[in-house]
Write an enzyme that holds these catalytic residues in place. Structure first.
Site, PDB file in Angstrom:
ATOM      1  N   HIS A  78      -8.737  -3.804  -2.808  1.00  0.00           N
ATOM      2  CA  HIS A  78      -7.896  -3.019  -1.903  1.00  0.00           C
ATOM      3  C   HIS A  78      -8.361  -1.565  -1.838  1.00  0.00           C
ATOM      4  O   HIS A  78      -8.494  -0.993  -0.757  1.00  0.00           O
ATOM      5  CB  HIS A  78      -6.445  -3.100  -2.380  1.00  0.00           C
ATOM      6  CG  HIS A  78      -5.487  -2.332  -1.540  1.00  0.00           C
ATOM      7  ND1 HIS A  78      -4.656  -2.922  -0.633  1.00  0.00           N
ATOM      8  CD2 HIS A  78      -5.223  -1.000  -1.483  1.00  0.00           C
ATOM      9  CE1 HIS A  78      -3.914  -1.992  -0.041  1.00  0.00           C
ATOM     10  NE2 HIS A  78      -4.242  -0.813  -0.552  1.00  0.00           N
ATOM     11  N   GLU A  79      -8.588  -0.979  -3.003  1.00  0.00           N
ATOM     12  CA  GLU A  79      -8.985   0.427  -3.026  1.00  0.00           C
ATOM     13  C   GLU A  79     -10.390   0.635  -2.467  1.00  0.00           C
ATOM     14  O   GLU A  79     -10.654   1.629  -1.790  1.00  0.00           O
ATOM     15  CB  GLU A  79      -8.857   1.006  -4.436  1.00  0.00           C
ATOM     16  CG  GLU A  79      -7.452   0.954  -5.014  1.00  0.00           C
ATOM     17  CD  GLU A  79      -6.366   1.526  -4.113  1.00  0.00           C
ATOM     18  OE1 GLU A  79      -6.636   2.457  -3.318  1.00  0.00           O
ATOM     19  OE2 GLU A  79      -5.223   1.034  -4.193  1.00  0.00           O
ATOM     20  N   CYS A 133       0.852  -1.189   0.000  1.00  0.00           N
ATOM     21  CA  CYS A 133       0.000   0.000   0.000  1.00  0.00           C
ATOM     22  C   CYS A 133       0.887   1.237   0.000  1.00  0.00           C
ATOM     23  O   CYS A 133       1.873   1.298   0.735  1.00  0.00           O
ATOM     24  CB  CYS A 133      -0.891  -0.031   1.246  1.00  0.00           C
ATOM     25  SG  CYS A 133      -2.011   1.371   1.379  1.00  0.00           S
ATOM     26  N   HIS A 139     -10.111   0.848   1.152  1.00  0.00           N
ATOM     27  CA  HIS A 139      -9.716   2.186   1.597  1.00  0.00           C
ATOM     28  C   HIS A 139     -10.942   3.087   1.757  1.00  0.00           C
ATOM     29  O   HIS A 139     -11.015   3.886   2.694  1.00  0.00           O
ATOM     30  CB  HIS A 139      -8.756   2.842   0.602  1.00  0.00           C
ATOM     31  CG  HIS A 139      -7.320   2.544   0.859  1.00  0.00           C
ATOM     32  ND1 HIS A 139      -6.676   2.846   2.035  1.00  0.00           N
ATOM     33  CD2 HIS A 139      -6.383   1.966   0.071  1.00  0.00           C
ATOM     34  CE1 HIS A 139      -5.410   2.482   1.963  1.00  0.00           C
ATOM     35  NE2 HIS A 139      -5.206   1.934   0.774  1.00  0.00           N
TER      36      HIS A 139
END
Length: 187
Positions: A131-132, A89, A135
């Site tokens: 993953h994003e 990251c 976030h």
């Protein structure tokens, strides 16, 4: 377009769920441009708005020469197939840990002009989208690790030169269960 500073692990914005985008305006288009430029400058595969300190549900990606963005993503999985591989990251520089994710993903949302889009990804693209999207929910890939791997990753983080012991990190339980979202800097 401007390269922006990336918020690092320990910054509370990374743990705060982002708000949906409601205005598809010039400000959003500037944010998208800044996300893409900053991500590419840092050689990242993805970058979410909270990593620039902006609490909106938008992220950019650059995977296998496919560069784009998605606003207000909704993610689904067409099957149960999983992948396990290194994940990192841009907000946790230099730390890479094998992380389980789904192999295939479908994301629907909008482009910067408010037009509906659909992104179908597999492998690294699927990892990036998960993953994003994490976030945007205030979740970091560390939250998806088992206790042993998380402990080892935290040890590495505490030894990293960028780590600020005065702003201790918070690990939280993922709201998405064991094998769902995440990525942000693995190439």
């Amino acid at each position: 377009m401007t390269v922006q500073p990336i918020r690092l692990f320990g910054d509370p914005v990374l743990r705060t769920p982002a708000d949906p985008v409601v205005d598809f305006d010039a400000e959003l288009r500037k944010l998208v441009a800044d996300l893409v430029e900053t991500m590419q400058e840092q050689s990242g595969a993805g970058l979410a708005a909270p990593q620039l300190g902006v609490g909106l549900r938008v992220f950019a990606f650059d995977v296998d020469d496919v560069v784009g963005h998605i606003v207000n993503p909704q993610v689904s999985f067409p099957d149960e197939e999983e992948q396990d591989g290194p994940e990192g990251c841009l907000s946790i520089p230099g730390i890479y840990v094998d992380t389980k994710r789904r192999m295939n993903v479908v994301a629907t949302g909008f482009n910067q002009f408010g037009d509906p889009i659909k992104l179908v990804g597999t492998g690294l693209m699927a990892r990036c989208v998960q993953h994003e999207t994490d976030h945007l929910d205030g979740v970091l890939f560390l939250d998806r690790l088992d206790a042993g791997a998380r402990k080892e990753a935290m040890k590495e983080i505490r030894q990293a030169e960028w780590y600020d012991a005065g702003a201790p990190p918070v690990i939280k339980a993922s709201p998405h269960g064991g094998a769902a979202f995440g990525l942000g800097g693995v190439r």
